[in-house]
Write a protein that holds these residues in place. Structure first.
Motif, PDB file in Angstrom:
ATOM      1  N   SER A 275      -0.638  74.778   8.525  1.00  0.00           N
ATOM      2  CA  SER A 275       0.061  74.607   7.260  1.00  0.00           C
ATOM      3  C   SER A 275       0.895  73.349   7.336  1.00  0.00           C
ATOM      4  O   SER A 275       1.188  72.840   8.419  1.00  0.00           O
ATOM      5  CB  SER A 275       0.952  75.822   6.958  1.00  0.00           C
ATOM      6  OG  SER A 275       1.487  75.730   5.657  1.00  0.00           O
ATOM      7  N   THR A 276       1.287  72.881   6.203  1.00  0.00           N
ATOM      8  CA  THR A 276       2.199  71.747   6.122  1.00  0.00           C
ATOM      9  C   THR A 276       3.627  72.284   6.111  1.00  0.00           C
ATOM     10  O   THR A 276       3.833  73.487   5.851  1.00  0.00           O
ATOM     11  CB  THR A 276       1.952  70.958   4.822  1.00  0.00           C
ATOM     12  OG1 THR A 276       2.273  71.819   3.711  1.00  0.00           O
ATOM     13  CG2 THR A 276       0.515  70.472   4.727  1.00  0.00           C
ATOM     14  N   PRO A 277       4.607  71.435   6.361  1.00  0.00           N
ATOM     15  CA  PRO A 277       5.998  71.907   6.231  1.00  0.00           C
ATOM     16  C   PRO A 277       6.279  72.490   4.842  1.00  0.00           C
ATOM     17  O   PRO A 277       6.954  73.509   4.714  1.00  0.00           O
ATOM     18  CB  PRO A 277       6.827  70.646   6.495  1.00  0.00           C
ATOM     19  CG  PRO A 277       5.958  69.842   7.421  1.00  0.00           C
ATOM     20  CD  PRO A 277       4.549  70.080   6.923  1.00  0.00           C
ATOM     21  N   LYS A 278       5.713  71.866   3.816  1.00  0.00           N
ATOM     22  CA  LYS A 278       5.910  72.376   2.454  1.00  0.00           C
ATOM     23  C   LYS A 278       5.238  73.740   2.286  1.00  0.00           C
ATOM     24  O   LYS A 278       5.794  74.646   1.670  1.00  0.00           O
ATOM     25  CB  LYS A 278       5.349  71.376   1.441  1.00  0.00           C
ATOM     26  CG  LYS A 278       5.762  71.645   0.030  1.00  0.00           C
ATOM     27  CD  LYS A 278       5.302  70.492  -0.867  1.00  0.00           C
ATOM     28  CE  LYS A 278       5.989  70.564  -2.201  1.00  0.00           C
ATOM     29  NZ  LYS A 278       5.650  69.432  -3.063  1.00  0.00           N
ATOM     30  N   GLY A 279       4.047  73.901   2.847  1.00  0.00           N
ATOM     31  CA  GLY A 279       3.354  75.187   2.780  1.00  0.00           C
ATOM     32  C   GLY A 279       4.139  76.282   3.478  1.00  0.00           C
ATOM     33  O   GLY A 279       4.236  77.412   2.981  1.00  0.00           O
ATOM     34  N   MET A 280       4.724  75.966   4.635  1.00  0.00           N
ATOM     35  CA  MET A 280       5.523  76.957   5.364  1.00  0.00           C
ATOM     36  C   MET A 280       6.794  77.292   4.590  1.00  0.00           C
ATOM     37  O   MET A 280       7.236  78.445   4.572  1.00  0.00           O
ATOM     38  CB  MET A 280       5.825  76.473   6.774  1.00  0.00           C
ATOM     39  CG  MET A 280       4.583  76.466   7.655  1.00  0.00           C
ATOM     40  SD  MET A 280       4.910  76.140   9.390  1.00  0.00           S
ATOM     41  CE  MET A 280       5.562  74.485   9.329  1.00  0.00           C
ATOM     42  N   ALA A 281       7.387  76.290   3.934  1.00  0.00           N
ATOM     43  CA  ALA A 281       8.566  76.552   3.100  1.00  0.00           C
ATOM     44  C   ALA A 281       8.193  77.470   1.938  1.00  0.00           C
ATOM     45  O   ALA A 281       8.959  78.377   1.586  1.00  0.00           O
ATOM     46  CB  ALA A 281       9.154  75.240   2.595  1.00  0.00           C
ATOM     47  N   HIS A 282       7.007  77.258   1.361  1.00  0.00           N
ATOM     48  CA  HIS A 282       6.566  78.121   0.265  1.00  0.00           C
ATOM     49  C   HIS A 282       6.292  79.546   0.753  1.00  0.00           C
ATOM     50  O   HIS A 282       6.623  80.519   0.060  1.00  0.00           O
ATOM     51  CB  HIS A 282       5.324  77.550  -0.410  1.00  0.00           C
ATOM     52  CG  HIS A 282       5.613  76.335  -1.234  1.00  0.00           C
ATOM     53  ND1 HIS A 282       4.662  75.403  -1.536  1.00  0.00           N
ATOM     54  CD2 HIS A 282       6.751  75.887  -1.804  1.00  0.00           C
ATOM     55  CE1 HIS A 282       5.200  74.436  -2.263  1.00  0.00           C
ATOM     56  NE2 HIS A 282       6.470  74.713  -2.428  1.00  0.00           N
TER      57      HIS A 282
END
Length: 166
Positions: free
Chosen positions: A111-118
Protein backbone atom coordinates in the motif's frame (compact mmCIF):
# COMPACT_ATOMS: atom_id res chain seq x y z
CA UNK A 1 -4.26 9.47 44.83
CA UNK A 2 -4.99 12.80 46.51
CA UNK A 3 -5.42 15.81 44.23
CA UNK A 4 -2.48 17.51 45.95
CA UNK A 5 -0.17 14.72 44.77
CA UNK A 6 -1.06 15.39 41.15
CA UNK A 7 -0.24 19.08 41.49
CA UNK A 8 3.04 18.20 43.18
CA UNK A 9 4.19 15.78 40.45
CA UNK A 10 2.61 17.42 37.39
CA UNK A 11 2.64 21.05 36.34
CA UNK A 12 -0.89 20.85 34.94
CA UNK A 13 -3.77 18.52 34.24
CA UNK A 14 -2.75 18.67 30.56
CA UNK A 15 0.69 17.31 31.44
CA UNK A 16 -0.88 14.45 33.40
CA UNK A 17 -3.31 13.74 30.56
CA UNK A 18 -0.47 13.75 28.02
CA UNK A 19 1.54 11.24 30.04
CA UNK A 20 -1.48 8.96 30.46
CA UNK A 21 -2.31 9.14 26.74
CA UNK A 22 1.31 8.46 25.77
CA UNK A 23 1.52 5.43 28.08
CA UNK A 24 -1.82 4.07 26.90
CA UNK A 25 -0.85 4.48 23.24
CA UNK A 26 2.58 2.95 23.86
CA UNK A 27 0.96 -0.09 25.50
CA UNK A 28 -1.29 -0.53 22.47
CA UNK A 29 1.70 -0.16 20.13
CA UNK A 30 3.73 -2.77 22.03
CA UNK A 31 0.81 -5.20 21.85
CA UNK A 32 0.37 -4.51 18.14
CA UNK A 33 4.10 -5.01 17.49
CA UNK A 34 3.95 -8.34 19.31
CA UNK A 35 1.07 -9.42 17.06
CA UNK A 36 2.88 -8.17 13.91
CA UNK A 37 5.99 -10.14 14.92
CA UNK A 38 3.89 -13.32 15.09
CA UNK A 39 2.32 -12.97 11.62
CA UNK A 40 3.14 -15.96 9.43
CA UNK A 41 4.30 -15.08 5.94
CA UNK A 42 1.63 -15.97 3.39
CA UNK A 43 -0.55 -14.34 0.80
CA UNK A 44 -3.92 -13.37 2.26
CA UNK A 45 -7.15 -12.79 0.39
CA UNK A 46 -9.52 -9.95 1.30
CA UNK A 47 -11.34 -11.90 4.04
CA UNK A 48 -8.15 -13.12 5.73
CA UNK A 49 -6.54 -9.70 5.41
CA UNK A 50 -9.57 -8.01 6.97
CA UNK A 51 -9.44 -10.50 9.86
CA UNK A 52 -5.76 -9.79 10.40
CA UNK A 53 -6.22 -6.00 10.29
CA UNK A 54 -9.09 -6.15 12.75
CA UNK A 55 -6.93 -8.21 15.10
CA UNK A 56 -4.06 -5.75 14.75
CA UNK A 57 -5.81 -2.39 14.78
CA UNK A 58 -9.07 -2.92 16.65
CA UNK A 59 -8.33 -5.77 19.03
CA UNK A 60 -7.34 -9.41 19.00
CA UNK A 61 -10.27 -11.80 18.95
CA UNK A 62 -12.03 -11.49 22.29
CA UNK A 63 -9.15 -9.41 23.66
CA UNK A 64 -10.65 -5.96 24.26
CA UNK A 65 -13.85 -4.91 25.91
CA UNK A 66 -16.21 -2.21 24.65
CA UNK A 67 -15.19 0.33 27.31
CA UNK A 68 -11.54 0.02 26.20
CA UNK A 69 -12.51 0.75 22.60
CA UNK A 70 -14.57 3.75 23.76
CA UNK A 71 -11.58 5.02 25.74
CA UNK A 72 -9.39 4.72 22.62
CA UNK A 73 -11.88 6.75 20.58
CA UNK A 74 -12.02 9.35 23.36
CA UNK A 75 -8.22 9.54 23.34
CA UNK A 76 -8.17 10.08 19.59
CA UNK A 77 -10.86 12.75 19.80
CA UNK A 78 -9.09 14.53 22.65
CA UNK A 79 -5.89 14.47 20.61
CA UNK A 80 -7.60 16.44 17.86
CA UNK A 81 -8.49 19.10 20.44
CA UNK A 82 -5.36 19.26 22.66
CA UNK A 83 -2.05 20.23 20.96
CA UNK A 84 0.11 18.20 23.38
CA UNK A 85 -1.90 15.07 22.66
CA UNK A 86 -1.71 15.72 18.93
CA UNK A 87 2.08 15.72 19.32
CA UNK A 88 1.94 12.31 21.00
CA UNK A 89 0.02 10.90 18.04
CA UNK A 90 2.36 12.58 15.55
CA UNK A 91 5.32 10.94 17.30
CA UNK A 92 3.69 7.50 17.28
CA UNK A 93 2.23 7.63 13.75
CA UNK A 94 5.40 6.56 11.89
CA UNK A 95 5.77 3.49 14.10
CA UNK A 96 2.10 2.58 13.60
CA UNK A 97 2.43 2.95 9.82
CA UNK A 98 5.60 0.82 9.85
CA UNK A 99 3.78 -1.95 11.72
CA UNK A 100 0.85 -1.75 9.32
CA UNK A 101 3.22 -1.86 6.36
CA UNK A 102 5.00 -4.90 7.85
CA UNK A 103 1.66 -6.70 8.29
CA UNK A 104 0.72 -5.97 4.68
CA UNK A 105 4.13 -7.10 3.39
CA UNK A 106 3.93 -10.35 5.38
CA UNK A 107 0.55 -10.91 3.71
CA UNK A 108 1.81 -10.41 0.17
CA UNK A 109 0.24 -6.97 -0.07
CA UNK A 110 1.42 -3.44 -0.51
CA UNK A 111 0.00 0.00 0.00
CA UNK A 112 0.99 3.60 -0.28
CA UNK A 113 1.21 5.87 2.77
CA UNK A 114 -2.06 7.45 1.62
CA UNK A 115 -3.68 4.01 1.26
CA UNK A 116 -2.59 3.05 4.79
CA UNK A 117 -3.94 6.37 6.11
CA UNK A 118 -7.26 5.61 4.41
CA UNK A 119 -7.33 2.09 5.91
CA UNK A 120 -6.70 3.56 9.35
CA UNK A 121 -9.37 6.23 8.88
CA UNK A 122 -11.85 3.59 7.72
CA UNK A 123 -11.13 1.46 10.78
CA UNK A 124 -11.40 4.37 13.23
CA UNK A 125 -14.51 5.85 11.60
CA UNK A 126 -16.31 2.52 11.42
CA UNK A 127 -15.33 1.67 14.98
CA UNK A 128 -16.59 5.02 16.24
CA UNK A 129 -19.88 4.69 14.33
CA UNK A 130 -20.36 1.17 15.68
CA UNK A 131 -19.74 2.32 19.25
CA UNK A 132 -22.02 5.35 18.87
CA UNK A 133 -24.83 3.21 17.50
CA UNK A 134 -24.23 0.80 20.36
CA UNK A 135 -23.76 -2.08 17.96
CA UNK A 136 -22.86 -5.26 19.73
CA UNK A 137 -20.13 -6.26 17.27
CA UNK A 138 -17.71 -3.42 16.51
CA UNK A 139 -15.08 -5.93 15.33
CA UNK A 140 -17.57 -7.37 12.85
CA UNK A 141 -18.55 -3.92 11.61
CA UNK A 142 -14.91 -2.96 11.01
CA UNK A 143 -14.21 -6.31 9.34
CA UNK A 144 -17.15 -5.88 6.97
CA UNK A 145 -15.95 -2.39 5.99
CA UNK A 146 -12.39 -3.61 5.42
CA UNK A 147 -13.34 -6.59 3.25
CA UNK A 148 -15.00 -4.22 0.80
CA UNK A 149 -11.91 -2.00 0.31
CA UNK A 150 -8.77 -3.91 1.25
CA UNK A 151 -8.06 -5.05 -2.32
CA UNK A 152 -8.18 -1.43 -3.48
CA UNK A 153 -6.21 0.20 -0.66
CA UNK A 154 -3.73 -2.66 -0.13
CA UNK A 155 -3.69 -4.84 -3.24
CA UNK A 156 -1.92 -8.16 -3.50
CA UNK A 157 1.56 -7.94 -4.97
CA UNK A 158 1.68 -9.87 -8.27
CA UNK A 159 2.61 -13.52 -7.74
CA UNK A 160 6.37 -14.00 -7.63
CA UNK A 161 7.02 -10.34 -6.67
CA UNK A 162 6.03 -10.69 -3.02
CA UNK A 163 9.51 -10.86 -1.57
CA UNK A 164 8.01 -12.50 1.50
CA UNK A 165 10.94 -12.57 3.87
CA UNK A 166 11.24 -12.31 7.60
Amino acid sequence: MPLSATTYYFSSIDELLTIVVRESAMNEHRAMQDRVDRIHLRRRGADAMADLLVDLIVAPEGGVERHTLVARMERITASARVPELREVHKQLAPDFMRMLSDALRKSGRQSTPKGMAHLTALVNGTLLASLLLDNSDPRGDVREALVSVVDVLAPLVPAGDEGLTD
